[in-house]
Design a protein around this motif. Structure first.
Motif, mmCIF file in Angstrom:
data_model
loop_
_atom_site.group_PDB
_atom_site.id
_atom_site.type_symbol
_atom_site.label_atom_id
_atom_site.label_comp_id
_atom_site.label_asym_id
_atom_site.label_seq_id
_atom_site.Cartn_x
_atom_site.Cartn_y
_atom_site.Cartn_z
ATOM 1 N N UNK A 154 0.884 48.975 -35.895
ATOM 2 C CA UNK A 154 -0.003 50.118 -35.672
ATOM 3 C C UNK A 154 -0.434 50.252 -34.225
ATOM 4 N N UNK A 155 -0.623 49.119 -33.551
ATOM 5 C CA UNK A 155 -1.168 49.175 -32.198
ATOM 6 C C UNK A 155 -0.233 48.511 -31.185
ATOM 7 N N UNK A 156 1.051 48.680 -31.393
ATOM 8 C CA UNK A 156 2.021 48.028 -30.518
ATOM 9 C C UNK A 156 1.924 48.523 -29.081
ATOM 10 N N UNK A 157 1.404 49.742 -28.894
ATOM 11 C CA UNK A 157 1.289 50.261 -27.531
ATOM 12 C C UNK A 157 0.226 49.531 -26.735
ATOM 13 N N UNK A 158 -0.602 48.711 -27.414
ATOM 14 C CA UNK A 158 -1.608 47.926 -26.696
ATOM 15 C C UNK A 158 -1.019 46.650 -26.126
ATOM 16 N N UNK A 159 0.187 46.311 -26.601
ATOM 17 C CA UNK A 159 0.817 45.091 -26.105
ATOM 18 C C UNK A 159 0.442 43.904 -26.959
ATOM 19 N N UNK A 160 1.323 42.945 -27.136
ATOM 20 C CA UNK A 160 1.058 41.800 -28.003
ATOM 21 C C UNK A 160 -0.081 40.932 -27.506
ATOM 22 N N UNK A 161 -0.351 40.964 -26.210
ATOM 23 C CA UNK A 161 -1.420 40.115 -25.685
ATOM 24 C C UNK A 161 -2.795 40.550 -26.173
ATOM 25 N N UNK A 162 -2.960 41.847 -26.484
ATOM 26 C CA UNK A 162 -4.294 42.344 -26.810
ATOM 27 C C UNK A 162 -4.482 42.585 -28.302
ATOM 28 N N UNK A 163 -3.464 42.228 -29.125
ATOM 29 C CA UNK A 163 -3.581 42.400 -30.565
ATOM 30 C C UNK A 163 -3.444 41.046 -31.213
ATOM 31 N N UNK A 164 -4.436 40.638 -31.969
ATOM 32 C CA UNK A 164 -4.376 39.323 -32.582
ATOM 33 C C UNK A 164 -5.139 39.317 -33.889
#
Length: 300
Positions: free
Chosen positions: A274-284
């Motif tokens: 859903x939020x891949x545009x935020x980048x993996x570093x900011x989604x956890x």
């Protein structure tokens, strides 16, 4: 109680302006004046009317009604954009239910407090944003809320005044919102307790910004719904359930027989999809010490 009925052996004239197939009756001359005499004993008023019929009963809506608890007025035909009223409700104790369709009133009435049901629609003379917030904040036990096609003037940030603290409606069970004319849109933060009923996220979808769910069964239901997509209004693309959602907190029940960490993988997968545009570093996502699975669009 004053009641009007019609039966097959009573020759009651029908309203010629009603849509085909609708069973109607005209309001006999003089009946509103007679009914006003008993208004102080009424506990409920329920009218489904034409515009012409509304004009005949408006005096009943403004009569003294100290025992009134439920007020429903629906103007159904002719199908024009005309809004009837405003009428001024008499002084008295708070109502339990207020349902108005294509009818406006004096929205600042002190009787619009402690409501259990609020259903407003089809009017271009609805309450201002401040009047609406006042009604909601003064009705903390509200269970049913429906706001559809309200077009009051001066909606928007410039019409807000005073504090904009969140309004907590802990008892809300059903929600129906169609607020295309609102600018800005209100933001909803939904918290579902373990023992509370949890039907679906669909009614909340367009406005939900934060979701906090308690109880393993509720948490898994929320995960399933958040992983679904539906056609957009333009029918040319799809969008996620609750597209503006920024924060998700899933609080599981502690149990020796249940491994809540199994939900970590689908939650993490959902966050990245859903939020891949935020980048993996900011989604956890993580499983906390209190069996809490939490995901956040920005930082967890």
């Amino acid at each position: 109680m004053v009641a009007m009925t019609r039966s097959e052996d009573q020759a009651v004239p029908e309203d010629p302006t009603a849509p085909e197939g609708m069973v109607t009756m005209t309001i006999p001359a003089g009946l509103p004046e007679i009914a006003v005499g008993a208004s102080e004993r009424w506990k409920e008023m329920d009218f489904t009317l034409s515009c012409e019929g509304y004009e005949k009963v408006e005096q009943l809506l403004e009569a003294s009604t100290p025992a009134l608890e439920v007020l429903r007025v629906l103007v159904k035909y002719p199908s024009l954009s005309r809004t009837m009223g405003p009428f001024t409700l008499s002084t008295g104790p708070p109502l339990k239910e207020l349902v108005l369709y294509r009818v406006c009133t004096s929205w600042s009435s002190p009787r619009f407090t402690n409501l259990a049901r609020l259903d407003l629609g089809g009017t271009n003379s609805g309450p201002s944003i401040n009047q609406l917030l006042r009604i909601l904040s003064n009705s903390p036990k509200l269970e049913h809320l429906s706001l559809v096609s309200l077009q009051p003037p001066n909606y928007g940030a410039s019409s807000l005044s005073g504090t904009t603290e969140p309004i907590v409606l802990e008892h809300l069970q059903t929600l129906n919102l169609f607020l295309a004319t609102w600018d800005p849109l209100p933001e909803i933060k939904l918290k579902v307790e373990k023992d509370a009923p949890f039907g679906s996220l669909v009614p909340w979808s367009s406005l939900l910004r934060s979701l906090h769910v308690k109880g393993s069964r509720h948490c898994r239901k929320a995960l399933r719904e958040l992983a679904t997509q539906a056609p957009s209004l333009d029918s040319e693309s799809t969008s996620w359930m609750c597209p503006a959602l920024l924060n998700v907190t899933l609080e599981y029940e502690g149990s020796e027989t249940e491994n809540v960490s199994l939900d970590f993988v689908p939650l993490r997968s959902l966050l990245h999809q859903r939020w891949s545009n935020s980048g993996p570093e900011s989604v956890s996502a993580n499983v906390g010490s209190k069996n809490t699975v939490r995901g956040d669009h920005a930082i967890v």
